[in-house]
Design a protein around this motif. Structure first.
Motif, mmCIF file in Angstrom:
data_model
loop_
_atom_site.group_PDB
_atom_site.id
_atom_site.type_symbol
_atom_site.label_atom_id
_atom_site.label_comp_id
_atom_site.label_asym_id
_atom_site.label_seq_id
_atom_site.Cartn_x
_atom_site.Cartn_y
_atom_site.Cartn_z
ATOM 1 N N THR A 2 -38.581 74.636 43.726
ATOM 2 C CA THR A 2 -38.122 74.369 42.378
ATOM 3 C C THR A 2 -36.612 74.567 42.262
ATOM 4 N N THR A 3 -35.966 73.655 41.546
ATOM 5 C CA THR A 3 -34.533 73.765 41.322
ATOM 6 C C THR A 3 -34.260 74.805 40.246
ATOM 7 N N TRP A 5 -30.905 75.834 39.566
ATOM 8 C CA TRP A 5 -29.609 75.484 38.985
ATOM 9 C C TRP A 5 -29.219 74.064 39.362
ATOM 10 N N TRP A 113 -32.887 69.458 30.826
ATOM 11 C CA TRP A 113 -32.850 70.532 31.814
ATOM 12 C C TRP A 113 -32.989 71.894 31.150
ATOM 13 N N THR A 118 -34.105 74.946 33.580
ATOM 14 C CA THR A 118 -33.150 74.829 34.691
ATOM 15 C C THR A 118 -31.753 75.182 34.207
#
Length: 230
Positions: A2-3, A5, A113, A118
């Motif tokens: 998982t992202t 940033w 986002w 994020t």
């Protein structure tokens, strides 16, 4: 993975290059000399002038301004220039004389986002002093609430060096593999990838690097396409 940033370049990535080179550069250019003389007691101005004089031998204000103009013409990413420009631009934004530009897909992407949890940060050669008002005074309104951290060549390092990206990941408290960098400059993407980041090139139609060779990096032409690479 998982992202955690997404780190954004500005020029050519979130915003048109012309908006920086024509709008901001043209605003700062005639104001440099006056700004230097009016803010001679500012420690950041003094430090910038010391660096310029040490590097070029320029002594008088007109000589320093001539150096700064040459650097602007050659698009030199010199930290003293970015410091002075950033101060002038911040004052221009605060006075309502400047408005920043963002591609139409950027504001909804920032909001998306944030909703997904994020984090968003910025890494630009422009100083943090200019990055903050750029996001605060946009043509789409105030976007600064969606950006949690700002990095430049002073607090992170050169944009084409691997160590800069390692430093940013550490500051964000993230594993490098959970950081995604979006930029229109292949050499910057190479440096970020070497530091363990995920990377995606941004090739926006009409921008200087629209036809650049991005090598192994995936490429998008809009942030709307980002979901295809998640």
């Amino acid at each position: 993975m998982t992202t955690a940033w997404i780190v954004l370049d500005i020029e050519g990535t979130t915003s048109a290059t012309e908006a920086v080179h024509k709008g901001l550069y043209d605003y700062a250019r005639p104001r440099l000399g006056t700004w230097i003389e009016d803010h001679a007691a500012d420690p950041k101005v003094r430090a910038a002038l010391d660096d310029i004089r040490a590097e070029t031998g320029a002594a008088t204000t007109p000589e320093v301004v001539a150096v700064l103009h040459r650097w602007m013409d050659e698009d030199v990413k010199a930290t003293p220039l970015k410091t002075l420009q950033g101060q002038i631009w911040a004052a221009g934004f605060a006075a309502g004389e400047l408005t920043s530009h963002f591609f139409a897909d950027v504001p909804p992407a920032l909001k998306r986002w944030r909703a997904e949890g994020t984090g968003v940060a910025v890494f630009s050669s422009g100083s943090v002093a200019s990055q903050r008002p750029w996001f605060r005074h946009g043509d789409a309104g105030d976007l600064s609430a969606y950006v949690e951290a700002y990095f430049d060549t002073v607090n992170a390092g050169p944009k084409r060096e691997e160590s800069s990206y390692r430093r940013i990941a550490e500051a964000l408290g993230s594993e490098p593999a959970r950081v995604l960098f979006l930029s229109d400059v292949p050499a910057e993407l190479d440096a970020a990838e070497a530091a363990g980041w995920r990377t995606i090139g941004v090739a926006r139609p009409g921008e200087p690097n629209a036809r650049a060779d991005f090598g192994p990096h995936p490429v998008i032409d809009s942030f709307d396409r980002l979901k295809d690479h998640s």
